[in-house]
Design a protein around this motif. Structure first.
Motif, PDB file in Angstrom:
ATOM      1  N   PHE A 161       0.756  -1.145   0.096  1.00 22.89           N
ATOM      2  CA  PHE A 161       0.082   0.130  -0.062  1.00 22.89           C
ATOM      3  C   PHE A 161       0.870   1.333   0.072  1.00 22.89           C
ATOM      4  O   PHE A 161       0.201   2.519  -0.492  1.00 22.89           O
TER       5      PHE A 161
ATOM      6  N   ARG B 267      -4.741   0.605   3.491  1.00 22.93           N
ATOM      7  CA  ARG B 267      -3.945   1.139   4.711  1.00 22.93           C
ATOM      8  C   ARG B 267      -4.667   0.784   5.926  1.00 22.93           C
ATOM      9  O   ARG B 267      -4.531   0.342   7.125  1.00 22.93           O
TER      10      ARG B 267
ATOM     11  N   ALA C 267       9.593  -1.663   6.702  1.00 23.88           N
ATOM     12  CA  ALA C 267       9.567  -0.610   7.036  1.00 23.88           C
ATOM     13  C   ALA C 267       9.726  -0.262   8.654  1.00 23.88           C
ATOM     14  O   ALA C 267      10.404   0.772   9.027  1.00 23.88           O
TER      15      ALA C 267
ATOM     16  N   THR D 194      13.565   1.080  13.154  1.00 23.74           N
ATOM     17  CA  THR D 194      13.356   1.416  14.819  1.00 23.74           C
ATOM     18  C   THR D 194      14.717   1.066  15.561  1.00 23.74           C
ATOM     19  O   THR D 194      14.933   1.554  16.446  1.00 23.74           O
TER      20      THR D 194
ATOM     21  N   LEU E 193      16.733   4.131  15.197  1.00 27.48           N
ATOM     22  CA  LEU E 193      16.575   5.291  16.016  1.00 27.48           C
ATOM     23  C   LEU E 193      17.024   4.791  17.237  1.00 27.48           C
ATOM     24  O   LEU E 193      17.543   5.772  18.109  1.00 27.48           O
TER      25      LEU E 193
ATOM     26  N   LEU F 176      15.462  11.922  16.312  1.00 27.02           N
ATOM     27  CA  LEU F 176      14.690  11.711  15.281  1.00 27.02           C
ATOM     28  C   LEU F 176      14.855  12.722  14.193  1.00 27.02           C
ATOM     29  O   LEU F 176      15.149  12.466  12.847  1.00 27.02           O
TER      30      LEU F 176
ATOM     31  N   ALA G 129      15.269   7.137   8.278  1.00 25.23           N
ATOM     32  CA  ALA G 129      15.266   7.280   6.761  1.00 25.23           C
ATOM     33  C   ALA G 129      15.574   8.605   6.138  1.00 25.23           C
ATOM     34  O   ALA G 129      14.853   9.508   6.758  1.00 25.23           O
TER      35      ALA G 129
ATOM     36  N   MET H  64      13.247   9.781   0.879  1.00 25.29           N
ATOM     37  CA  MET H  64      12.159   8.894   0.242  1.00 25.29           C
ATOM     38  C   MET H  64      11.985   9.465  -1.182  1.00 25.29           C
ATOM     39  O   MET H  64      12.286  10.357  -1.671  1.00 25.29           O
TER      40      MET H  64
ATOM     41  N   ARG I 225       9.698   9.703  -4.921  1.00 25.27           N
ATOM     42  CA  ARG I 225       8.450   9.854  -5.467  1.00 25.27           C
ATOM     43  C   ARG I 225       8.694   9.721  -6.911  1.00 25.27           C
ATOM     44  O   ARG I 225       9.906   9.706  -7.585  1.00 25.27           O
TER      45      ARG I 225
ATOM     46  N   GLY J 105       7.702  10.993   7.599  1.00 25.05           N
ATOM     47  CA  GLY J 105       7.142  11.356   6.425  1.00 25.05           C
ATOM     48  C   GLY J 105       6.027  12.545   6.597  1.00 25.05           C
ATOM     49  O   GLY J 105       5.726  13.133   7.796  1.00 25.05           O
TER      50      GLY J 105
ATOM     51  N   PHE K 222       2.081   9.127   6.076  1.00 27.28           N
ATOM     52  CA  PHE K 222       2.709   9.230   7.363  1.00 27.28           C
ATOM     53  C   PHE K 222       2.893   8.089   7.963  1.00 27.28           C
ATOM     54  O   PHE K 222       1.981   7.262   7.845  1.00 27.28           O
ATOM     55  N   CYS K 223       4.112   7.713   8.560  1.00 31.64           N
ATOM     56  CA  CYS K 223       4.286   6.245   9.144  1.00 31.64           C
ATOM     57  C   CYS K 223       3.313   5.598   9.943  1.00 31.64           C
ATOM     58  O   CYS K 223       2.948   6.218  10.908  1.00 31.64           O
ATOM     59  N   VAL K 224       2.881   4.715   9.468  1.00 33.07           N
ATOM     60  CA  VAL K 224       1.640   3.792  10.189  1.00 33.07           C
ATOM     61  C   VAL K 224       2.143   3.287  11.579  1.00 33.07           C
ATOM     62  O   VAL K 224       1.540   3.021  12.370  1.00 33.07           O
TER      63      VAL K 224
ATOM     64  N   LEU L  84       4.465   2.792  17.214  1.00 27.90           N
ATOM     65  CA  LEU L  84       5.191   1.581  17.626  1.00 27.90           C
ATOM     66  C   LEU L  84       6.698   1.984  17.790  1.00 27.90           C
ATOM     67  O   LEU L  84       7.241   1.496  19.037  1.00 27.90           O
TER      68      LEU L  84
HETATM   69  C1  HEM Z   1       5.933   4.878   6.085  1.00 32.48           C
HETATM   70  C2  HEM Z   1       9.759   6.074   8.677  1.00 32.48           C
HETATM   71  C3  HEM Z   1       9.041   2.730  11.921  1.00 32.48           C
HETATM   72  C4  HEM Z   1       5.822   0.727   8.785  1.00 32.48           C
HETATM   73  C5  HEM Z   1       7.200   5.456   6.503  1.00 32.48           C
HETATM   74  C6  HEM Z   1       7.382   6.802   5.759  1.00 32.48           C
HETATM   75  C7  HEM Z   1       8.612   7.201   6.544  1.00 32.48           C
HETATM   76  C8  HEM Z   1       8.933   6.086   7.769  1.00 32.48           C
HETATM   77  C9  HEM Z   1       9.600   8.433   6.341  1.00 32.48           C
HETATM   78  C10 HEM Z   1       6.725   7.743   4.674  1.00 32.48           C
HETATM   79  C11 HEM Z   1       7.141   6.867   3.408  1.00 32.48           C
HETATM   80  C12 HEM Z   1       6.504   7.685   2.484  1.00 32.48           C
HETATM   81  O1  HEM Z   1       6.248   8.737   2.430  1.00 32.48           O
HETATM   82  O2  HEM Z   1       6.349   6.972   1.365  1.00 32.48           O
HETATM   83  C13 HEM Z   1       9.907   5.302   9.651  1.00 32.48           C
HETATM   84  C14 HEM Z   1      10.893   5.484  10.620  1.00 32.48           C
HETATM   85  C15 HEM Z   1      10.613   4.518  11.857  1.00 32.48           C
HETATM   86  C16 HEM Z   1       9.385   3.582  11.301  1.00 32.48           C
HETATM   87  C17 HEM Z   1      11.949   6.608  10.776  1.00 32.48           C
HETATM   88  C18 HEM Z   1      11.360   4.075  13.023  1.00 32.48           C
HETATM   89  C19 HEM Z   1      11.988   4.952  13.782  1.00 32.48           C
HETATM   90  C20 HEM Z   1       7.924   1.847  11.435  1.00 32.48           C
HETATM   91  C21 HEM Z   1       7.419   0.636  12.018  1.00 32.48           C
HETATM   92  C22 HEM Z   1       6.506   0.336  11.158  1.00 32.48           C
HETATM   93  C23 HEM Z   1       6.438   1.143   9.888  1.00 32.48           C
HETATM   94  C24 HEM Z   1       7.881   0.344  13.407  1.00 32.48           C
HETATM   95  C25 HEM Z   1       5.687  -0.823  11.312  1.00 32.48           C
HETATM   96  C26 HEM Z   1       5.643  -1.803  11.984  1.00 32.48           C
HETATM   97  C27 HEM Z   1       5.567   1.849   7.959  1.00 32.48           C
HETATM   98  C28 HEM Z   1       4.568   1.635   6.689  1.00 32.48           C
HETATM   99  C29 HEM Z   1       4.547   2.957   5.787  1.00 32.48           C
HETATM  100  C30 HEM Z   1       5.482   3.645   6.653  1.00 32.48           C
HETATM  101  C31 HEM Z   1       3.579   0.412   6.486  1.00 32.48           C
HETATM  102  C32 HEM Z   1       3.932   2.938   4.661  1.00 32.48           C
HETATM  103  C33 HEM Z   1       2.751   4.113   4.981  1.00 32.48           C
HETATM  104  C34 HEM Z   1       1.878   4.526   3.589  1.00 32.48           C
HETATM  105  O3  HEM Z   1       2.615   4.370   2.755  1.00 32.48           O
HETATM  106  O4  HEM Z   1       0.823   4.639   3.837  1.00 32.48           O
HETATM  107  N1  HEM Z   1       7.637   5.325   7.738  1.00 32.48           N
HETATM  108  N2  HEM Z   1       9.006   4.301  10.037  1.00 32.48           N
HETATM  109  N3  HEM Z   1       7.354   2.350  10.149  1.00 32.48           N
HETATM  110  N4  HEM Z   1       6.060   3.160   7.737  1.00 32.48           N
HETATM  111 FE1  HEM Z   1       7.534   3.693   8.900  1.00 32.48          FE
END
Ligand code: HEM
Length: 371
Positions: free
Chosen positions: A65, A77, A205, A210, A213, A246, A252, A255, A257, A310, A315-317, A321
């Motif tokens: 997604f 989502r 992701a 994590t 971090l 952070l 990250a 990102m 596009r 993001g 924004f990170c789902v 967590l």
């Molecule tokens: C999306 C960073 C932890 C799952 C994102 C995005 C960022 C990000 C920058 C935006 C992606 C975009 O704009 O395309 C981070 C950072 C984390 C972290 C820095 C930890 C420090 C996690 C964790 C999970 C996770 C723990 C799940 C268990 C996701 C998912 C997306 C996402 C599934 C896609 C959301 C979407 O496209 O609607 N994350 N993330 N992330 N993150 Fe995280």
């Protein structure tokens, strides 16, 4: 990187780099550095599309997604967002405390540990795997596959390994459902390709980001001993310290596009179909939004503007967590340890060779036990 970011924001805020390597294969991407532009690229989905990866069988992430735009994105989502609700986080809290205590007990009489490999990676892997429903004996294989994908050394092979594993696990869960996210997704009317894509993106992701971090937070603390004592005395300040880590060291750094139409940014014309790299690390240090941007400041009041998770619909789902794990990790570490320092003569090696993730491969720290 901070001086490079400043130079780019001032002299070259939007430019095309023909050689810029993208982890999913091609070369060449626009580079965007200023806060307002990065935020726009991340959130203006009608102009900057998330469907930038190839949608081919060898690349299940392309079906996740994250790699969709509205209206499909919102529907997909919604299937997983419940797993990160306030209530779900409350239920995970005790488990995270127990895991942190367990990992620390193992090293407490050693006076030295590798915060990345002895703590942050196993913690992050077991928490995300537990949420998804991956049995612990497979963590190591997941670690290897994840590295292949995020480092780009085996972008497709790594996904293949995960796919075979998940398809077997789906069969098992169909027969014997458990209270986990995989069993929940299997009850939705989705084809296995999409369920698989959900699992892989959550793992990918959520795992190394994590862990990074937590490693980055400990690196900062190891250089600031008084902050260790301050946060031990006032654990309520830990979430604000995590925000500054952070901001200054986002897991990250950037990102991607793809332009869905021709668009102008800072006088440069980005053509439909060209890739765009949004530099989160630079936006977080843009002085027009964060005064004295290179200064670690617990008293900032605009933490919600940090772009490390993001911005907008993607924004990170998993942000709740990641924050939960990092907060509890710091609290438990500082409860048991003091005078944490990087071991003398340590050569710090970056965690990956890709430009996307920051962090260290290992981070050996010496410490004293806090009485
Ligand atoms: C999306 C960073 C932890 C799952 C994102 C995005 C960022 C990000 C920058 C935006 C992606 C975009 O704009 O395309 C981070 C950072 C984390 C972290 C820095 C930890 C420090 C996690 C964790 C999970 C996770 C723990 C799940 C268990 C996701 C998912 C997306 C996402 C599934 C896609 C959301 C979407 O496209 O609607 N994350 N993330 N992330 N993150 Fe995280």
């Amino acid at each position: 990187l901070s001086s490079w970011y400043a130079q780019m924001r001032n002299e070259n805020p939007v430019y095309y780099d023909e050689e810029f390597p993208l982890i999913f294969g091609p070369k060449g991407s626009w580079q965007v550095f200023c806060y307002e532009d990065v935020r726009r690229v991340l959130s203006d989905y009608s102009v900057f599309s998330n469907e930038y990866m190839p949608k081919i069988e060898e690349n299940p992430i392309g079906n996740s997604f994250n790699q969709t735009d509205p209206p499909l994105h919102g529907k997909l989502r919604a299937l997983v967002s419940g797993a990160f609700s306030v209530e779900a986080m409350r239920q995970l809290e005790d488990t995270v405390y127990t895991q942190c205590e367990g990992l620390i007990t193992k090293v407490l009489n050693q006076g030295e540990w590798d915060i990345v490999n002895d703590f942050a990676l196993p913690l992050s892997a077991s928490v995300i795997a537990q949420a998804l429903g991956i049995p612990p004996q497979h963590f190591e294989s997941f670690n290897a596959w994840t590295k292949m994908v995020v480092e780009g050394t085996g972008f497709y092979q790594g996904q293949e390994g995960m796919k075979n594993f998940f398809l077997e696990l789906f069969e098992e869960r169909r027969m014997r459902p458990q209270p986990d996210l995989i069993s929940h997704l299997l009850t939705e009317n989705m084809d296995p390709e999409h369920i698989f894509a959900h699992c892989i993106i959550l793992f990918m992701a959520g795992y190394e980001t994590t862990s990074t971090l937590i490693g980055n937070a400990l690196f900062y603390l190891s250089e600031h001993e008084t902050l260790q004592d301050q946060l031990h005395a006032l654990p309520g300040d830990i979430p604000r310290a995590i925000n500054e880590v952070l901001r200054l060291r986002p897991s990250a750094l950037n990102m991607y596009r793809i332009a869905a139409q021709d668009v102008e940014l800072k006088g440069q014309w980005i053509k439909k179909g060209q890739f765009v790299t949004a530099w989160i690390g630079s936006a977080n240090r843009d002085p027009s939004v964060f005064p004295y941007p290179n200064h670690f400041d617990l008293d900032r009041t605009n933490f919600s503007q940090i772009l490390s998770f993001g911005h907008g619909i993607h924004f990170c789902v998993g942000a709740p967590l990641a924050r939960l794990e990092a907060r509890i990790a710091l609290e438990v570490i500082l409860r048991h340890m003091k005078k944490l320092k990087v071991r003398e003569n340590t050569q710090l090696v970056p965690a990956t060779s890709s430009t996307m993730l920051s962090g260290f491969k290992s981070l050996p720290l010496t410490f004293e036990v806090r009485a």
